[in-house]
Enzyme design. Sequence first.
Site, PDB file in Angstrom:
ATOM      1  N   HIS A  74     -12.402 -25.846 -17.090  1.00  0.00           N
ATOM      2  CA  HIS A  74     -12.452 -24.386 -17.081  1.00  0.00           C
ATOM      3  C   HIS A  74     -11.085 -23.751 -16.833  1.00  0.00           C
ATOM      4  O   HIS A  74     -10.851 -22.623 -17.227  1.00  0.00           O
ATOM      5  CB  HIS A  74     -13.446 -23.885 -16.027  1.00  0.00           C
ATOM      6  CG  HIS A  74     -14.853 -24.053 -16.459  1.00  0.00           C
ATOM      7  ND1 HIS A  74     -15.496 -23.139 -17.261  1.00  0.00           N
ATOM      8  CD2 HIS A  74     -15.749 -25.037 -16.217  1.00  0.00           C
ATOM      9  CE1 HIS A  74     -16.723 -23.554 -17.502  1.00  0.00           C
ATOM     10  NE2 HIS A  74     -16.909 -24.696 -16.876  1.00  0.00           N
ATOM     11  N   ASP A  75     -10.205 -24.448 -16.168  1.00  0.00           N
ATOM     12  CA  ASP A  75      -8.920 -23.851 -15.791  1.00  0.00           C
ATOM     13  C   ASP A  75      -7.848 -23.994 -16.867  1.00  0.00           C
ATOM     14  O   ASP A  75      -7.006 -23.124 -17.007  1.00  0.00           O
ATOM     15  CB  ASP A  75      -8.408 -24.472 -14.485  1.00  0.00           C
ATOM     16  CG  ASP A  75      -7.186 -23.746 -13.969  1.00  0.00           C
ATOM     17  OD1 ASP A  75      -7.283 -22.524 -13.708  1.00  0.00           O
ATOM     18  OD2 ASP A  75      -6.129 -24.376 -13.839  1.00  0.00           O
ATOM     19  N   VAL A  78      -5.012 -23.879 -23.883  1.00  0.00           N
ATOM     20  CA  VAL A  78      -4.244 -24.594 -24.889  1.00  0.00           C
ATOM     21  C   VAL A  78      -2.821 -24.853 -24.405  1.00  0.00           C
ATOM     22  O   VAL A  78      -2.277 -25.924 -24.577  1.00  0.00           O
ATOM     23  CB  VAL A  78      -4.228 -23.805 -26.216  1.00  0.00           C
ATOM     24  CG1 VAL A  78      -3.322 -24.466 -27.230  1.00  0.00           C
ATOM     25  CG2 VAL A  78      -5.643 -23.676 -26.749  1.00  0.00           C
ATOM     26  N   ASP A  82      -3.465 -22.983 -15.037  1.00  0.00           N
ATOM     27  CA  ASP A  82      -2.833 -21.966 -14.194  1.00  0.00           C
ATOM     28  C   ASP A  82      -3.456 -21.816 -12.813  1.00  0.00           C
ATOM     29  O   ASP A  82      -3.018 -20.982 -12.021  1.00  0.00           O
ATOM     30  CB  ASP A  82      -2.816 -20.617 -14.908  1.00  0.00           C
ATOM     31  CG  ASP A  82      -4.212 -20.093 -15.215  1.00  0.00           C
ATOM     32  OD1 ASP A  82      -5.213 -20.692 -14.766  1.00  0.00           O
ATOM     33  OD2 ASP A  82      -4.302 -19.069 -15.914  1.00  0.00           O
ATOM     34  N   SER A  84      -5.994 -20.389 -11.983  1.00  0.00           N
ATOM     35  CA  SER A  84      -6.559 -19.057 -11.801  1.00  0.00           C
ATOM     36  C   SER A  84      -7.979 -19.112 -11.255  1.00  0.00           C
ATOM     37  O   SER A  84      -8.425 -18.171 -10.611  1.00  0.00           O
ATOM     38  CB  SER A  84      -6.540 -18.281 -13.119  1.00  0.00           C
ATOM     39  OG  SER A  84      -7.282 -18.962 -14.105  1.00  0.00           O
TER      40      SER A  84
END
Length: 144
Positions: A74-75, A78, A82, A84
């Site tokens: 999920h993090d 391409v 990050d 996030s």
Amino acid sequence: MASNSIALFFFALLSFSAVSLRSAFADNKEDPGLVMNFHKDACPQAEDIIKEQVRLLYKRHKKTAFSWLRNIFHDCGVQSCDASLLLYSTRRTLSEKETDRSFGLRNFSYIDNIKEAVERECPGVVSCSDILVLSARDGIVAVT
């Protein structure tokens, strides 16, 4: 026989794509891309600390490896990862880990534990993204 031909075709296509991409990015001297042992100079023990923390957590909670792998899925986009998904919600913005799309994302506290262990040894050196990726790698190794 046909399945061997198809497999060979896809292998050749993948090989050609990899060579094409490599030459496309070869001119970029600014960005070396992924680098093995990236922290060997700034924090040589980082990977060992992460491995040990993952081993300890896996010993207590066997399913942690799968959640780390899911977090990476999920993090990472391409271009990069990050971290996030580790951010907290604010009054104006709902974080990734609290949205409806994030079902199954969990064990963020384990990443926090690993980050604390790394920070004790090398404060401000190893990113949360690196810890996410390395812990996922080591978690999968623990399963196999």
